[in-house]
Design a protein around this motif. Sequence first.
Motif, PDB file in Angstrom:
ATOM      1  N   TYR A 171     131.101 -18.987   3.544  1.00 57.58           N
ATOM      2  CA  TYR A 171     130.436 -17.733   3.938  1.00 57.58           C
ATOM      3  C   TYR A 171     129.164 -17.999   4.765  1.00 57.58           C
ATOM      4  O   TYR A 171     128.106 -17.440   4.495  1.00 57.58           O
ATOM      5  CB  TYR A 171     130.082 -16.900   2.699  1.00 57.58           C
ATOM      6  N   ILE A 187     132.548 -11.831   4.468  1.00 61.18           N
ATOM      7  CA  ILE A 187     133.969 -11.460   4.538  1.00 61.18           C
ATOM      8  C   ILE A 187     134.873 -12.686   4.538  1.00 61.18           C
ATOM      9  O   ILE A 187     135.791 -12.806   3.728  1.00 61.18           O
ATOM     10  CB  ILE A 187     134.259 -10.605   5.796  1.00 61.18           C
ATOM     11  N   ASP A 204     134.695 -19.667   6.938  1.00 63.32           N
ATOM     12  CA  ASP A 204     134.291 -19.415   8.324  1.00 63.32           C
ATOM     13  C   ASP A 204     133.769 -20.667   9.023  1.00 63.32           C
ATOM     14  O   ASP A 204     133.507 -20.638  10.227  1.00 63.32           O
ATOM     15  CB  ASP A 204     133.256 -18.290   8.396  1.00 63.32           C
ATOM     16  N   LEU A 261     139.936  -9.034  10.224  1.00 60.22           N
ATOM     17  CA  LEU A 261     139.467  -8.177   9.136  1.00 60.22           C
ATOM     18  C   LEU A 261     138.226  -7.400   9.570  1.00 60.22           C
ATOM     19  O   LEU A 261     137.295  -7.980  10.148  1.00 60.22           O
ATOM     20  CB  LEU A 261     139.136  -9.011   7.904  1.00 60.22           C
ATOM     21  N   SER A 262     138.219  -6.124   9.289  1.00 56.92           N
ATOM     22  CA  SER A 262     137.069  -5.291   9.604  1.00 56.92           C
ATOM     23  C   SER A 262     135.839  -5.787   8.851  1.00 56.92           C
ATOM     24  O   SER A 262     135.918  -6.118   7.667  1.00 56.92           O
ATOM     25  CB  SER A 262     137.354  -3.832   9.223  1.00 56.92           C
ATOM     26  N   GLY A 263     134.728  -5.879   9.537  1.00 54.47           N
ATOM     27  CA  GLY A 263     133.502  -6.343   8.909  1.00 54.47           C
ATOM     28  C   GLY A 263     133.202  -7.803   9.145  1.00 54.47           C
ATOM     29  O   GLY A 263     132.116  -8.281   8.787  1.00 54.47           O
ATOM     30  N   THR A 264     134.158  -8.508   9.745  1.00 48.07           N
ATOM     31  CA  THR A 264     133.920  -9.915  10.077  1.00 48.07           C
ATOM     32  C   THR A 264     132.786 -10.006  11.093  1.00 48.07           C
ATOM     33  O   THR A 264     132.718  -9.223  12.032  1.00 48.07           O
ATOM     34  CB  THR A 264     135.189 -10.562  10.662  1.00 48.07           C
ATOM     35  N   TYR A 320     141.759 -15.633   7.752  1.00 51.27           N
ATOM     36  CA  TYR A 320     141.790 -14.197   7.463  1.00 51.27           C
ATOM     37  C   TYR A 320     142.736 -13.815   6.319  1.00 51.27           C
ATOM     38  O   TYR A 320     142.776 -12.656   5.910  1.00 51.27           O
ATOM     39  CB  TYR A 320     142.188 -13.429   8.723  1.00 51.27           C
ATOM     40  N   GLY A 353     142.615 -11.406   2.217  1.00 50.66           N
ATOM     41  CA  GLY A 353     141.410 -10.596   2.296  1.00 50.66           C
ATOM     42  C   GLY A 353     140.157 -11.365   2.670  1.00 50.66           C
ATOM     43  O   GLY A 353     139.039 -10.952   2.349  1.00 50.66           O
ATOM     44  N   GLY A 354     140.342 -12.496   3.363  1.00 55.13           N
ATOM     45  CA  GLY A 354     139.205 -13.314   3.764  1.00 55.13           C
ATOM     46  C   GLY A 354     138.949 -14.496   2.861  1.00 55.13           C
ATOM     47  O   GLY A 354     138.186 -15.407   3.204  1.00 55.13           O
TER      48      GLY A 354
END
Length: 272
Positions: free
Chosen positions: A100, A105, A109, A163-166, A227, A230-231
């Motif tokens: 993270y 999200i 990453d 994903l929305s919010g990434t 992704y 859910g991340g």
Amino acid sequence: MNLIDRYLVTSLIIWVVATIESIGGLAGFWSITGNERFVILSIESAVLFALLANCYAMKNWVYRHSTETSHRVIAWITLVALALCVCGDVVNFNLPQTYYRYGGIVKHDYLADSVTFFGPGYALFLTVACWLVIANDIKPKILFIWGGIGSLVGVASFYSMHLSGTGSHVSIVTGSYAVLITLVGISGFILFTAFRNSVIKLGVCLVSIGLVLAAVADGVIGQFWIYGNGGEGFFPEAKYVNWSLYIGSQCLLIHIGRLAVWRKKGCYNSVS
């Protein structure tokens, strides 16, 4: 004609070792998240070193079999491309085990950071593939048409998993890379088509498979490691699947430098 030489056999051995590691992980015999982490990373590092050594040996093969500047440049480009990808692999090892980094999200990453190396590396592989296609009398406009189609497919693939919010950093990096790696995969089909009636068709087929596998391997990363879930990612399962596919692709891709020599001479060469 003798395509099966020590370089191809070495590639096969490297892929077998990587695949055994992946199968063992999927079967639960060991885990990258367990006490075996150091041993597994050591084995993976050895696999990457062997890949680099084999690629360097093929660079020397090109020098022995051709004095043409373009062939030697391609051999060096291939070696540099692989070296960049290996640097990306080291980033993907996530040695500090931090997650993270760019938001709440996407857990893994850090994979976006590796694109700093994978992006230029695969761009170089793509450049060599396009050079070979154009050298075999395929018009550049055909490449542009397929490039446009590939870009659209890459964008669609990215939006299907995003994903929305990434965070913007991860979104931009993974989105642009999705387009690039899709172009790499499509170049495999174009390369094979361009040489479908050539006497070096078998060698071209292997490299073409490598280009396609590269896209498939990174598709697994995007859909299931970055992704997926859910991340959270389907880790380490996605990592094991990707590792076998990725090493398989690189084991074939590093032979792309020899295609230029084979194309010029119109045959494969048996060498010691």
